[in-house]
Motif scaffolding. Sequence first.
Motif, PDB file in Angstrom:
ATOM      1  N   ALA A 542       0.832  -1.214   0.000  1.00  0.00           N
ATOM      2  CA  ALA A 542       0.000   0.000   0.000  1.00  0.00           C
ATOM      3  C   ALA A 542       0.856   1.249   0.000  1.00  0.00           C
ATOM      4  O   ALA A 542       0.421   2.320  -0.405  1.00  0.00           O
ATOM      5  CB  ALA A 542      -0.927  -0.010   1.210  1.00  0.00           C
ATOM      6  N   THR A 543       2.135   1.093   0.448  1.00  0.00           N
ATOM      7  CA  THR A 543       3.011   2.265   0.467  1.00  0.00           C
ATOM      8  C   THR A 543       3.592   2.462  -0.913  1.00  0.00           C
ATOM      9  O   THR A 543       4.232   1.551  -1.454  1.00  0.00           O
ATOM     10  CB  THR A 543       4.147   2.069   1.486  1.00  0.00           C
ATOM     11  N   PRO A 544       3.398   3.605  -1.527  1.00  0.00           N
ATOM     12  CA  PRO A 544       3.890   3.796  -2.894  1.00  0.00           C
ATOM     13  C   PRO A 544       5.414   3.792  -2.992  1.00  0.00           C
ATOM     14  O   PRO A 544       5.981   3.520  -4.023  1.00  0.00           O
ATOM     15  CB  PRO A 544       3.305   5.149  -3.301  1.00  0.00           C
ATOM     16  N   THR A 545       6.127   4.120  -1.881  1.00  0.00           N
ATOM     17  CA  THR A 545       7.596   4.175  -1.925  1.00  0.00           C
ATOM     18  C   THR A 545       8.162   2.775  -1.710  1.00  0.00           C
ATOM     19  O   THR A 545       7.896   2.159  -0.689  1.00  0.00           O
ATOM     20  CB  THR A 545       8.131   5.130  -0.838  1.00  0.00           C
ATOM     21  N   PRO A 546       8.941   2.226  -2.683  1.00  0.00           N
ATOM     22  CA  PRO A 546       9.481   0.872  -2.500  1.00  0.00           C
ATOM     23  C   PRO A 546      10.535   0.836  -1.391  1.00  0.00           C
ATOM     24  O   PRO A 546      11.205   1.830  -1.105  1.00  0.00           O
ATOM     25  CB  PRO A 546      10.123   0.565  -3.858  1.00  0.00           C
ATOM     26  N   THR A 547      10.655  -0.319  -0.798  1.00  0.00           N
ATOM     27  CA  THR A 547      11.657  -0.512   0.257  1.00  0.00           C
ATOM     28  C   THR A 547      13.050  -0.456  -0.353  1.00  0.00           C
ATOM     29  O   THR A 547      13.320  -1.138  -1.342  1.00  0.00           O
ATOM     30  CB  THR A 547      11.451  -1.880   0.935  1.00  0.00           C
ATOM     31  N   PRO A 548      13.967   0.353   0.177  1.00  0.00           N
ATOM     32  CA  PRO A 548      15.324   0.439  -0.406  1.00  0.00           C
ATOM     33  C   PRO A 548      16.034  -0.916  -0.330  1.00  0.00           C
ATOM     34  O   PRO A 548      15.881  -1.659   0.635  1.00  0.00           O
ATOM     35  CB  PRO A 548      16.028   1.489   0.480  1.00  0.00           C
ATOM     36  N   THR A 549      16.817  -1.196  -1.370  1.00  0.00           N
ATOM     37  CA  THR A 549      17.628  -2.418  -1.379  1.00  0.00           C
ATOM     38  C   THR A 549      18.853  -2.224  -0.489  1.00  0.00           C
ATOM     39  O   THR A 549      19.580  -1.240  -0.648  1.00  0.00           O
ATOM     40  CB  THR A 549      18.098  -2.744  -2.803  1.00  0.00           C
ATOM     41  N   PRO A 550      19.062  -3.112   0.498  1.00  0.00           N
ATOM     42  CA  PRO A 550      20.225  -2.930   1.389  1.00  0.00           C
ATOM     43  C   PRO A 550      21.529  -3.057   0.615  1.00  0.00           C
ATOM     44  O   PRO A 550      21.611  -3.740  -0.391  1.00  0.00           O
ATOM     45  CB  PRO A 550      20.070  -4.079   2.407  1.00  0.00           C
ATOM     46  N   THR A 551      22.552  -2.371   1.119  1.00  0.00           N
ATOM     47  CA  THR A 551      23.875  -2.447   0.491  1.00  0.00           C
ATOM     48  C   THR A 551      24.432  -3.863   0.651  1.00  0.00           C
ATOM     49  O   THR A 551      24.440  -4.401   1.760  1.00  0.00           O
ATOM     50  CB  THR A 551      24.834  -1.446   1.156  1.00  0.00           C
ATOM     51  N   PRO A 552      24.866  -4.515  -0.459  1.00  0.00           N
ATOM     52  CA  PRO A 552      25.387  -5.886  -0.341  1.00  0.00           C
ATOM     53  C   PRO A 552      26.584  -5.950   0.603  1.00  0.00           C
ATOM     54  O   PRO A 552      27.420  -5.041   0.643  1.00  0.00           O
ATOM     55  CB  PRO A 552      25.796  -6.230  -1.775  1.00  0.00           C
TER      56      PRO A 552
END
Length: 636
Positions: A542-552
């Motif tokens: 429902a949140t339009p902002t995607p979850t940031p991809t963590p730094t590998p």
Amino acid sequence: MNRKTTTTSKTHLLRAAFFLTLLFLVIQVIPRVVGQRKTPEAPAVCPIPWQLVANMPLDLYGAAGASNGTFSYHAGGYSFTTGTTLNVFNRYDPVANTWTAMAPMPDTLTLMASAVYYPVTNKIYVFGGEDAVSGVNTNATRIYDIASNTWSAGASMPDVRSFMASGYNSANGKIYLVSGYNTGTVDSAQPTTWEYDPVANSFAVKANFPHPAGGMASGVINGHLYVAGGRDAANLVINLNWDYDIAANTWTAKANMPGTNNNVRGSGVAVDNLWVFGGGNPFGPIASTKAAFARERIKGQLVPNTTNGAVRYDPATDTWSTAPNMNAQRAFTSGAAISAKLIAAGGYDGSFTVASAETLDACIPEPTPTPCDSGLILNGGFETGDFTSWVIDGASNPPVVTTANPHSGTFSALAGNVSGPEPLGDSSFYQQFTVPATGGTLSFWHWDFTTDSITFDWQDAYITDTSGNVLQTIFHQCVNDQVYVNQTVDMTPYAGQTVRIKFLVHQDAFGDDTGMYVDDVALLVPCATPTPTPTPTPTPTATPTPTPTPTPVQITLHARGYKVHGLQTVDLFWSGPTSGFIDIYRNGVLIVTVPNQGGFYTDHINRNGRGTYTYRVCVAGTGNCSNQVTVRFGSG
């Protein structure tokens, strides 16, 4: 096969046998780089083959070599053509590719002298030497002024000497002379280390050399004089390598030089490595005389073995590596390093003195990733105990698979023979395979034996087409190294073609055997990179902002291979991620996914014998992967 010797040939052979009764295969051509000159950048393409250049004015061997960084200078030597020890002094210009005869040396006791360039005054110092006919040694110090083309005399050495190791140390401006002989026989090897001061024109005695010998390769690198190989007072060709720390005045043993023909080698210092090339082992498998020089060979008598092989020593890692083979076999070759260009001038090819010369642009190849066996060559280690997948096409003697001398595993193949009656003809075998579109690298190991010369017997390896026509001669030689040597061939020119790899030994039925063991034949290709599992597309929320991809998280992998009850086992250790699951890949294939508990996993391969395995670990279901590591069992 009938061998006819003309009157002229007999005259040369008898004359050489008479004058060279005291001739032994030791070379002491110690090339020098300019002490205060920067080493040029290594060439962009590496390695570069040796290139034949203009011939010397006269065939000779045993000349001393040095360089001022622009030219190389070669002092004295002995010529079979003249039958005399020479006072010649020749200069080679690598730009013009020309030789010039300079002012002759003041005496003829010049064989196996030591030449060192002193950059402070632009002069070359030539120490000691001997006469090939009488065996008389000298303690002379001769000084050649490059600017005026004149000679003068320096202080005499404390004793007569020849076949010394030597070098110039730019840090203190001194010249060092090590060991060598003071008579015409090798049992006179001396332990001395002398320091010569060109300013004071005086000698000082330093710490004794631990293993007295003569004819070593040598050179100074960063304040250390390295001395390798030679022939000792017990009449043995040695492969020892010593480091003389000039400031500390101490000797330390370092990694031994590979091979067995480690006597009378040329040498030079370039790109901070000691390059060693050519050389020999005076009388084949058995050195039966202590004379300082070997007799010229007549069929049925002893013959000095010679080689065209080359190696380089890296003091930073205390390791030896193979270097390109020379075009000609040369013992007693006069070596020098003209900045980063090595030169091998003249020498003895196993039957006569030669005038030919060749150069090598010194370079250190970039390390390449460890390749994997493509599996296209079958039974390459002959571990079936026979020639399954191979074809025997020369049966004099028939090649055999034997347990006598494997490189790895239990078996190897032998063409020719190392004992017993010598037949007339070829002993050979081959395997046919199709080179992949990417080419690859053909790799094999060979162990060579002979009591003959290349005029009559030889050991060959070829790439041929399916009809047996030679596409490439990998080597054509007659050597007696008696050590396994790895040979590689770039197969890119034959990509997509069906070809053969063929091994052949030719013998002449004269009673002097020649043989070659072959093992671990493989076509190597780059190891497959594991394909990580694609990362799933995030489910929209429902949140339009995607979850940031963590730094590998960076993953570092180490591995250790060993055997348990004869079965191959590998322990894997990694650092980086601290939770979740880990995908483990072996040879590009996912073998297991495990919980990340302690960063450790044991791979029980449950195979015996030889094998090569490449590992990589990844965070499960991602492209976040570790470095690649390779584990080998039995050189497989």
